[in-house]
Design a protein around this motif. Sequence first.
Motif, PDB file in Angstrom:
ATOM      1  N   LEU A   1      80.952  28.772  26.726  1.00  0.00           N
ATOM      2  CA  LEU A   1      80.404  27.847  27.105  1.00  0.00           C
ATOM      3  C   LEU A   1      79.502  27.934  28.301  1.00  0.00           C
ATOM      4  O   LEU A   1      78.383  27.526  28.507  1.00  0.00           O
TER       5      LEU A   1
ATOM      6  N   ARG B   1      85.007  22.674  17.145  1.00  0.00           N
ATOM      7  CA  ARG B   1      84.698  21.748  18.272  1.00  0.00           C
ATOM      8  C   ARG B   1      83.771  22.674  19.290  1.00  0.00           C
ATOM      9  O   ARG B   1      83.045  22.210  19.716  1.00  0.00           O
TER      10      ARG B   1
ATOM     11  N   GLU C   1      79.869  21.652  20.384  1.00  0.00           N
ATOM     12  CA  GLU C   1      79.731  21.536  21.803  1.00  0.00           C
ATOM     13  C   GLU C   1      78.620  22.528  22.211  1.00  0.00           C
ATOM     14  O   GLU C   1      77.575  21.985  22.811  1.00  0.00           O
TER      15      GLU C   1
ATOM     16  N   ARG D   1      75.331  21.388  20.589  1.00  0.00           N
ATOM     17  CA  ARG D   1      74.662  20.191  21.172  1.00  0.00           C
ATOM     18  C   ARG D   1      73.939  20.712  22.658  1.00  0.00           C
ATOM     19  O   ARG D   1      72.871  20.204  22.602  1.00  0.00           O
ATOM     20  N   ARG D   2      74.300  21.778  23.278  1.00  0.00           N
ATOM     21  CA  ARG D   2      73.777  22.291  24.383  1.00  0.00           C
ATOM     22  C   ARG D   2      72.665  23.109  23.987  1.00  0.00           C
ATOM     23  O   ARG D   2      71.538  22.879  24.454  1.00  0.00           O
TER      24      ARG D   2
END
Length: 741
Positions: free
Chosen positions: A170, A319, A323, A326-327
């Motif tokens: 991430l 998940r 995430e 989304r970014r």
Amino acid sequence: MSMVAPPPSHPSLPTARTGEGLAAEMLAQLFEHARPLVDALFAQVNEGVTVQAQDLSLCFANPAAARIMGATSPEELLKTGGARVFERYEMFDVSGHPLRPEQLPGRQVIAGESVPEMVLRFRDRRTGEERWNRVSAAPVRDARGQVVYAVNVFRDVTEVMHTQERLSLLAEAGELLSASLDLESTLAATARLLVPRLADWCAVHLACDTTPSRQVAFIHRDPAKEELARRISELYPTDPQAPHGIHHVLRTGQPQLASDITDAMLAAVTQNEEHVRLLRELGLRSLMVVPLNARGRTLGTLTLATAESFRRLGPEELRLVEELARRAALAVDNARLYAEAKRAQARHEVALDAGRMGAWEWDIQAERVTWAPALERIHGIPEGSFGGSFEDYQSDMHPEDSERVLASIQSVVDELQPEHHVQYRIVLPDGRVRWLEAHGRLTLDEQGRPSRLTGVCTDVTERLALEEDARRLVREQAARAEAERARQHTAELLASLEKAQAELAQRAQELSRSNADLEQFAYVASHDLQEPLRMVASYVQLLSRRYKGKLDADADEFIRYAVDGATRMQALINDLLAFSRVGTRGKELVPVPLERSVERALSHLRLTLQESGAEVKVEPLPWVKGDETQLAQLLQNLVGNAVKFRGEQPPRIRVSATREDDTITVAVEDNGIGIEPQYYERIFAIFQRLHGKEEYPGTGIGLSICKKIVERHGGRIWVESTPGQGSTFRFTLGEAATSQA
Ligand code: ADP
């Protein structure tokens, strides 16, 4: 239950007497005697614990160790031995390099090396499942200090490593996505992040206006499979209306996850046997399709699949990928907005550029001035070279305008005027001068203080020049029209003048010709006729004297007529001669005392004056410029006429003069019979008389001679009269410079 077998390399109890040897012996005894206790103890810990002998065989393993090593029980593990682990697992170090058995910590400890703790990745060759273990090993030595056992401790850190991996994924993704504003490269980079760390392949699709979707990135850990996947998608394009796959996710904005792909699943989504076969060849195990959702819209999908790695994509991975998606979606949307803004800015710039305009902003509180590249171009400096201070802004302003511009800006800031307009000159680096027009708007901060002045500068040099040209053109045209009118007017005037001059010249020519003819005639007549006439006259007079009273009465009368005619003709001819001589025999005009001319005239007229009882009063007269003889003749004629045309009273004659500027006007006044006004002009013409010769003798030439003399002197002559009371003849002469007598 766990058990420890006696170390094969140590069949009997050691005999050495050293401390370590003793310890090893004691350990062996401990194994023997305390095995139930040890077994019970190590069965409770989560860490895997094994004891490895010098021949690498395992002499102890707890249940956790058996689980970690993939054995069903400690007994099985002890039977198969540690080396067998490699048959079942591929092992990798933290950096992903394959690990050889001798690199394991236990082996190294047995070999006498000291090794720090290691983190290893175990990959099950059958299932593809991967586990992470933190492994440490400690030696057990005999009395001679020889390592006889290695105690291995395994701790499963898979969860920790996964969490760490996700966090770093991430973090890396965040860095990547925030750094890039180029749509396609951002998505390709995102896909590269996920392969092979999370999946074996990854595809990115974007929603499209024209087609249902467009693939913008595809990364496979095995390039050979990349080709196969492409072939499948070409041969069997996904049905846009299918209740699964990327189009479904695009429509719904909801993710789809198939952690374990079964043959039944494949059969449900495929179109025929060949399709099934090809998909099987891909060896899909898990598949997830995650929407790229940003600002309430689904912009595309992120598809992840595992195959040869046997990795399983579960809710945990979903998940994480959600995430990440989304970014990525936000980055995609930002890139789109940026591109749009960039296009808008480019359009704006083009428009500004076309209009020779450039935007600027002055952050008043931060004291920074920002210029758009177009403004730098207008100022003739390279893009990005504008310094940004207020001084930089001022530096190329024309010195004569700078004060005015600053005053204008100052008043905007001081008086919080909402708008700023000013026109000024700048001097380019090459010395050229341009005219700029600045329009700005003032923004206030929350406290109502001036915060920024934002606006546009337009290069109006050409416009001003055009306007000036237009004004000049109008002026020039007006001037040209005016000049043309004047020229025409002048030409007309000239033409009429020329015409008049031509006419005048013609008249003058005619006149001078007739004058010359007349003078010639007068001269010839008077001169050449004088002699025969004198003869006629003397013979007629002789006739008269000799035969008067000797012939009949008629004859006497005829002779008298003849004498009369001859005498009159002589007088006429003399007068004519005198007239013609005014022009031809005149002397140079010199200063003369007018009184002397009057005296001469009066002396010639003495008899006449005496006989008529005339009274002549001569006022003081000035010097004039003239021909003395002619002036005497002129005055003699006028005074003579004044006597001749007297009335009942004896003649009273007055000669006087007045002066105005350089002009002398001489007046000869009488109290005679006077002249009717209609004859004022006529009497000056040659041979014009108002009376019969019986009434008043004369030839009618006297006044014409007067006129001719006055005109030769540059003056004019006229008469004013009251019939029955008298006449005044006036003529003008130029005053002599050597003034008055
Ligand atoms: P003349 O005296 O020979 O007749 P002039 O040329 O001298 O010719 O004069 C022309 C005419 O002007 C005269 O016939 C007369 O009728 C008129 N005239 C001239 N002088 C006078 C004067 N002083 N008073 C009245 N009439 C005059």
